[in-house]
Design an enzyme around this catalytic site. Structure first.
Site, short mmCIF file in Angstrom:
data_model
loop_
_atom_site.label_atom_id
_atom_site.label_comp_id
_atom_site.label_asym_id
_atom_site.label_seq_id
_atom_site.Cartn_x
_atom_site.Cartn_y
_atom_site.Cartn_z
N GLU A 257 0.98 -1.21 0.07
CA GLU A 257 0.12 -0.01 -0.01
C GLU A 257 0.68 1.34 -0.03
OE1 GLU A 257 -3.74 2.16 2.65
OE2 GLU A 257 -2.88 -0.11 3.33
N LYS A 274 -8.59 -0.81 1.29
CA LYS A 274 -9.48 -1.30 2.36
C LYS A 274 -10.27 -2.68 1.57
CE LYS A 274 -9.14 -0.17 6.18
NZ LYS A 274 -8.27 -1.23 6.93
#
Length: 454
Positions: A257, A274
Site C-alpha cells: 500500500e 480497504k
C-alpha cells in the site's frame, strides 16, 4: 522545483545480491519494489552511511544520539538539504526512514495506555547525501545526488567501488522454525471485533481498524537481512522496505500500500487499501474472487469511508477545490491476496511542504478508522499491545521536496530479543467477528510462513 543534480550510471545489480552484501550495515536503507513491474513497482532505492541519523523514543527526539528540543518533523525539515533531482531518477538523497504508529499518535495528541518498548524506536530516519536508484522497468542503475558538488570525488569512488564489488547473492540462509505467541488469542480477537461493532452501532465511529500482534523470541545469530530476503522472496511487494536502524532494531516490510506521494510540482496522491480477498487456485476462481470483492457491499463501504477520510486529511494542507478521486474500487492482485484500492489526489497549498503533509495525515487513515481521532482512541482501548512501527509509514523525502511513502503493513519488526508480526483489518457495522479473524490470519500467514509456522 529545480531538477538539477548528479546521476552517474552504474552496472546493474540484483537487489537480493546487494542485501546479501550490505544487509549487515547499520542504517542501510533499501526501499524495495517487487512483484510485477509497473508504476507502483518500478524503482528500488538503496542508501548507506548516512550523514545524520534522527530517532525518537517515548517522544524524545535525538539527532546523531544527542537529545534535541524540537519535534520529529521539525528536526527532519532542518536536516534536509535543499537541492534538485536528476530527471532520470525519483530520488537523489534526503530523508529515508519510518515514523511508527506511536509517533502518529503523538502528533494527534493521543496518550496510549500501552507501555513503551525501549527496544523499538517510535521513528528512525537517516539523512543521506546520495541514493543508488534502480529502474526495474528498463534495467538501469545510477548513483544520484541532489547537487553535483554534494559528493566529494573520493566518496563517489568509494561508493562506486563498493557497488561494483557486489557479487552474486548466494542462497538465502535457512531460517529456524519459531513458535509465535499472540498478544490476544482467537477468542479475544473476535471479542474485540464484536466490541468494535458495538461502538459503531452506538454511533461513536463508522469504522475501526482492529489489529493484533504475534511474538517470537529472536534466536541468537538470526540476522534481520536473512529474514527479509526470505520475506521478499515469498511475498514480493511494490512497497517493500528493509531499514536497519542503528544495528539494534530492524523493520522488514512487504507492504502493498502506497500511503502519500508528493511530486515536485505539489501534486499529492494516496492509494488507500480497504478490502481483502484470497487468491484463487485457478484463473477462473481467481477472477470470481476478484469480481466478488469488487462488488462486496461491506468492502466497498469500508473503502469509501477511508477515501473520505483521506480526502479530509489531505484537504487540511491542499489547495481548495483540488481534491479529486480518479479511481474508486479498483482491484489489485498481489501474491497472496486481492485488495480493493482507490486513489485520492490533490495539490499542496502554497507555503506547505512534505513535512506539513505528513503532520496532516499520520498515522494512515486506512489503518485507523473514521472519524479518525475517535477511532484511534477506541483502538487503544481494544487492542492488547502497542502497535510499534506497525501501521506507521516508511517514507523518503527528497531534497527537491518530493516524497513517497508506504503504510507499514505485512511487516516484521526485529529487536535484539524479539520478532514481532502483526495484521488486522477494518471493522464496520456489518463485520462478522469470525470473518475478520480469518482475514487477519490470511494476512499474517505470509509473515509467519518464513519461520515455518504451522
Amino acid at each position: 522545483m529545480d531538477r538539477d543534480g548528479m546521476s552517474l550510471p552504474l552496472p546493474w545489480r540484483d537487489v537480493d545480491a546487494v542485501l546479501a552484501a550490505w544487509g549487515h550495515l547499520p542504517w542501510l536503507a533499501c526501499l524495495d519494489s517487487g512483484g510485477e513491474v509497473g508504476d507502483r513497482a518500478r524503482w528500488a532505492i538503496i542508501c548507506r552511511d548516512p550523514v545524520h541519523v534522527v530517532t525518537q523514543h517515548a517522544g524524545q527526539c535525538t539527532l546523531d544520539g544527542v537529545a534535541v528540543e524540537h519535534d520529529l518533523l521539525t528536526v527532519l525539515r532542518d536536516c534536509l538539504p535543499v537541492g534538485g533531482c536528476p530527471v532520470d531518477v525519483p530520488f537523489a538523497g534526503g530523508v529515508v526512514g519510518f515514523a511508527g504508529y506511536g509517533a502518529g499518535l503523538r502528533m494527534a495528541g493521543i496518550v496510549t495506555r500501552h507501555g513503551e518498548d525501549p527496544a523499538q524506536p517510535e521513528a528512525a530516519f537517516g539523512i543521506y547525501d546520495h541514493a543508488i536508484v534502480l529502474d526495474r522497468l528498463h534495467g538501469r542503475a545510477w548513483l544520484a545526488a541532489h547537487d553535483a558538488m554534494a559528493l566529494p570525488a573520493d566518496r563517489i569512488a568509494r561508493l562506486v567501488a563498493r557497488w561494483e564489488a557486489v557479487g552474486p547473492a548466494g542462497p538465502i540462509p535457512a531460517l529456524p522454525a519459531l513458535p509465535f505467541v499472540p498478544d490476544h488469542d482467537g477468542v479475544a480477537y473476535r471479542a474485540g471485533v464484536a466490541q468494535a461493532v458495538e461502538r459503531i452501532a452506538a454511533g461513536e465511529v463508522f469504522q475501526v481498524n482492529m489489529t493484533g500482534r504475534m511474538y517470537a523470541a529472536r534466536p541468537a545469530g538470526l540476522a534481520p537481512v536473512d529474514a527479509y530476503r526470505a520475506l521478499r522472496a515469498g511475498s514480493p511487494a511494490p512497497f517493500g522496505a528493509f531499514l536497519s536502524c542503528d544495528g539494534a532494531f530492524a523493520l522488514l516490510s512487504a507492504s502493498p500500500e502506497r500511503f502519500i506521494a508528493l511530486a515536485p510540482d505539489g501534486t499529492v496522491r494516496t492509494r488507500p487499501i480497504k478490502g481483502t480477498a484470497p487468491r484463487g487456485r485457478s484463473a477462473a476462481e481467481d477472477a470470481r474472487l476478484a469480481h466478488r470483492l469488487k462488488h462486496d457491499a461491506k468492502e466497498r463501504a469500508e473503502n469509501l469511508m477511508i477515501v473520505d477520510l483521506m480526502r479530509n486529511d489531505i484537504g487540511r494542507v491542499a489547495t481548495i477545490g483540488s481534491i479529486s478521486v480518479p479511481e474508486l474500487f479498483g482491484v489489485e492482485r498481489f501474491t497472496h491476496v486481492h485488495h480493493l484500492v482507490s486513489e485520492v489526489t490533490g495539490r499542496l497549498r502554497a507555503g506547505c511542504d512534505a513535512f506539513d503533509l505528513l503532520a496532516a495525515t499520520l498515522p494512515p487513515g486506512s489503518v485507523t478508522g473514521a472519524p479518525k481521532h475517535r477511532a484511534m482512541q477506541i483502538i487503544d482501548g481494544l487492542e492488547a499491545s502497542s502497535r510499534g512501527a506497525y501501521c506507521g509509514a516508511v517514507t523518503w523525502i527528497g531534497c527537491d521536496g518530493a516524497m513517497d511513502s508506504s503504510v507499514i503493513i505485512r511487516a516484521l519488526s526485529m529487536t535484539p530479543e524479539r520478532i514481532i508480526a502483526a495484521a488486522g483489518g477494518g471493522i464496520t457495522f456489518d463485520s462478522d467477528p469470525m470473518r475478520e479473524y480469518r482475514e487477519m490470519q490470511l494476512k499474517i500467514a505470509a509473515l509467519l510462513d518464513i519461520f515455518h509456522w504451522p
